[in-house]
Design a protein around this motif. Structure first.
Motif, PDB file in Angstrom:
ATOM      1  N   GLY A 229      39.403  30.983  39.852  1.00  0.00           N
ATOM      2  CA  GLY A 229      38.540  31.059  38.680  1.00  0.00           C
ATOM      3  C   GLY A 229      38.676  29.876  37.740  1.00  0.00           C
ATOM      4  O   GLY A 229      37.844  29.690  36.849  1.00  0.00           O
ATOM      5  N   LYS A 230      39.723  29.045  37.900  1.00  0.00           N
ATOM      6  CA  LYS A 230      39.879  27.833  37.097  1.00  0.00           C
ATOM      7  C   LYS A 230      39.187  26.697  37.856  1.00  0.00           C
ATOM      8  O   LYS A 230      39.739  26.150  38.808  1.00  0.00           O
ATOM      9  CB  LYS A 230      41.365  27.511  36.898  1.00  0.00           C
ATOM     10  N   ASP A 231      37.991  26.333  37.442  1.00  0.00           N
ATOM     11  CA  ASP A 231      37.076  25.530  38.257  1.00  0.00           C
ATOM     12  C   ASP A 231      37.697  24.268  38.859  1.00  0.00           C
ATOM     13  O   ASP A 231      37.767  24.123  40.078  1.00  0.00           O
ATOM     14  CB  ASP A 231      35.844  25.148  37.432  1.00  0.00           C
ATOM     15  N   GLN A 234      40.844  25.002  40.978  1.00  0.00           N
ATOM     16  CA  GLN A 234      40.499  25.721  42.199  1.00  0.00           C
ATOM     17  C   GLN A 234      39.897  24.789  43.233  1.00  0.00           C
ATOM     18  O   GLN A 234      40.272  24.828  44.413  1.00  0.00           O
ATOM     19  CB  GLN A 234      39.512  26.850  41.857  1.00  0.00           C
ATOM     20  N   HIS A 264      36.898  36.292  42.281  1.00  0.00           N
ATOM     21  CA  HIS A 264      36.240  34.993  42.141  1.00  0.00           C
ATOM     22  C   HIS A 264      36.582  34.028  43.277  1.00  0.00           C
ATOM     23  O   HIS A 264      36.353  32.828  43.156  1.00  0.00           O
ATOM     24  CB  HIS A 264      36.609  34.365  40.798  1.00  0.00           C
TER      25      HIS A 264
END
Length: 457
Positions: A229-231, A234, A264
């Motif tokens: 979820g940490k763009d 990730q 996610h």
């Protein structure tokens, strides 16, 4: 250099006592019995006599490592690293064997936690995970269970197994390059690389980051759930995962949940994670908890009766770290309240009143928050309660304020008292500062998530 330090040892510890205001009892109990063992590769090995001083290695290292370094530099003019070790460990392995292990741990600091397959207690709750970990360690060529994905709640042995895999490979397959990291560390590296790129208007930092993580034979990453979820983080991790996976390199991943429950997580990587071996680790049963406690007791000078061990094992079922913490609390209680008296069950119950409330849910207190935050930032909790205002102390102190406000029923004035602040306006400022920073600081957000996990484990 070892002889020079030995010659000046009395001066060194006297300086330590006077400069850091160590009182007489603590000085005689913890400092005077320490023994200089060896000096190699700028690392001084100091032994703790576990039979007379007790299970205090972590405490000594956290509280006195830096003061020792300062004292030695003042008295000898030499900067040294310091490694504390139990005397029984050196007697068992021999100084030369210990030095070899010490050098390895200096190169790979995460190994200092001492986790190995030998110290892992195997039971029906974790035997499949253990067997898979051993198989990967013995054959780290990416052909056995790749990736190996371990999941469970906190404190059930995932990190122990990952460290054991890394240690075994480094000791028995030195031709393989190994990297262990936490998701928090990985994310911090990514954030720092992006900041550096923006500052220098190039992509050198990101390129170096990728080389660092992708030029290894075995990559172990702990608590992957904090990346999902940490763009930017990730994407960077998945690209690293793919590069290593396609090159046939071994990957070991841990999480608090299986891939199927990661909301996610892209379906492609859910499939990738499940393509190797996905194994859950269950909480220890009573027999396993007793085995863990007896294992810890083997090297202790204080022996607890089985009714006390049974009391711990019966009441603490969900987390091995808390189980071991309860055992250590009893030993500490015994040494400083009744050093010459046999420990009874009632004494153990008194020592563990903050650990065990059989008929109540766990209550998070300000004291517990301060202890967990201090441990997370490698600080003495007294530093958080002090008047010091350096950034390394102010941030953890403000995090304590924020968590006390969010997780306890304390008033702002009561939080101020717990943190030894003059008035509650300081607490209001600290809480608001963390709230504002959380809106823009992903690293802080992740730190808060990790701390909440620890507090609720």
């Amino acid at each position: 250099m070892k002889n020079e330090i030995k010659d000046k040892w009395s001066e060194i510890i006297t300086y330590l006592r006077d400069e850091y205001l160590i009182n007489g009892v603590l000085f005689r109990t913890w400092i005077e019995p320490l023994e200089v063992i060896s000096f190699q590769n700028d690392t001084l090995v100091i032994a703790i006599n576990e039979q007379t001083q007790g299970d205090i290695l972590d405490l000594i290292e956290k509280r006195y490592k830096i003061p020792f370094q300062v004292a030695i530099e003042v008295k000898t003019g030499k900067q040294v690293d310091i490694r504390f070790v139990y005397k029984s460990e050196i007697e068992e392995k021999g100084v030369s064997s210990y030095n070899k292990e010490n050098i390895l741990e200096e190169k790979y600091p995460f190994l200092k936690q001492g986790h190995s397959f030998d110290t892992f207690v195997v039971s029906s709750s974790n035997n499949i995970a253990y067997a898979a970990a051993v198989a990967v360690a013995e054959n780290p060529n990416g052909q056995t269970y790749n990736p190996l994905f371990l999941y469970s709640g906190p404190g059930l042995g995932k990190t122990h197994l990952m460290h054991s895999i890394a240690r075994y490979i480094l000791e028995n397959h030195p031709e393989y390059s190994v990297m262990y990291t936490t998701s928090e560390n990985f994310m911090n590296n990514v954030v720092e690389a992006i900041r550096t790129n923006q500052k220098k208007q190039d992509t050198v930092a990101t390129s170096n980051l990728r080389k660092n993580y992708r030029n290894v034979d075995v990559l172990l990453i702990d608590d992957i759930q904090f990346i999902i979820g940490k763009d930017s983080t990730q994407v960077e991790f998945f690209n690293t995962f793919e590069a290593l996976y396609q090159s046939g390199k071994q990957l070991v991943i841990s999480s608090d949940r299986p891939p199927s429950q990661m909301e996610h997580l892209d379906m492609r990587y859910r499939s990738r994670f499940n393509s190797g071996m996905t194994i859950d680790i269950q909480p220890p049963d009573y027999e396993t908890s007793m085995a863990i406690l007896r294992n810890k007791q083997e090297n202790s000078d204080i022996q607890l009766d089985d009714d006390i061990l049974s009391y711990i094992a019966t009441n603490i079922k969900s987390n091995i770290r808390i189980l071991e913490g309860a055992y250590n609390k009893i030993l500490l209680y015994a040494r400083f309240t009744n050093p010459n008296q046999k420990i009874t069950l009632s004494m153990a119950e008194e020592a563990l009143k903050d650990f065990i409330s059989p008929n109540e849910n766990m209550v998070i207190t300000a004291e517990y928050i301060i202890e967990i935050v201090a441990d997370h930032f490698s600080l003495d909790k007294e530093a958080i309660l002090s008047e010091k205002r350096t950034k390394t102390i102010t941030l953890p102190r403000q995090i304590c304020m924020y968590l006390c406000d969010e997780l306890t029923n304390l008033t702002l004035k009561e939080i101020a008292v717990k943190l030894k602040r003059m008035n509650h306006s300081t607490v209001i400022h600290g809480i608001n500062k963390i709230k504002e920073d959380l809106l823009v600081d992903k690293e802080l957000e992740n730190t808060i998530l990790v701390l909440k996990k620890k507090l609720n484990s």
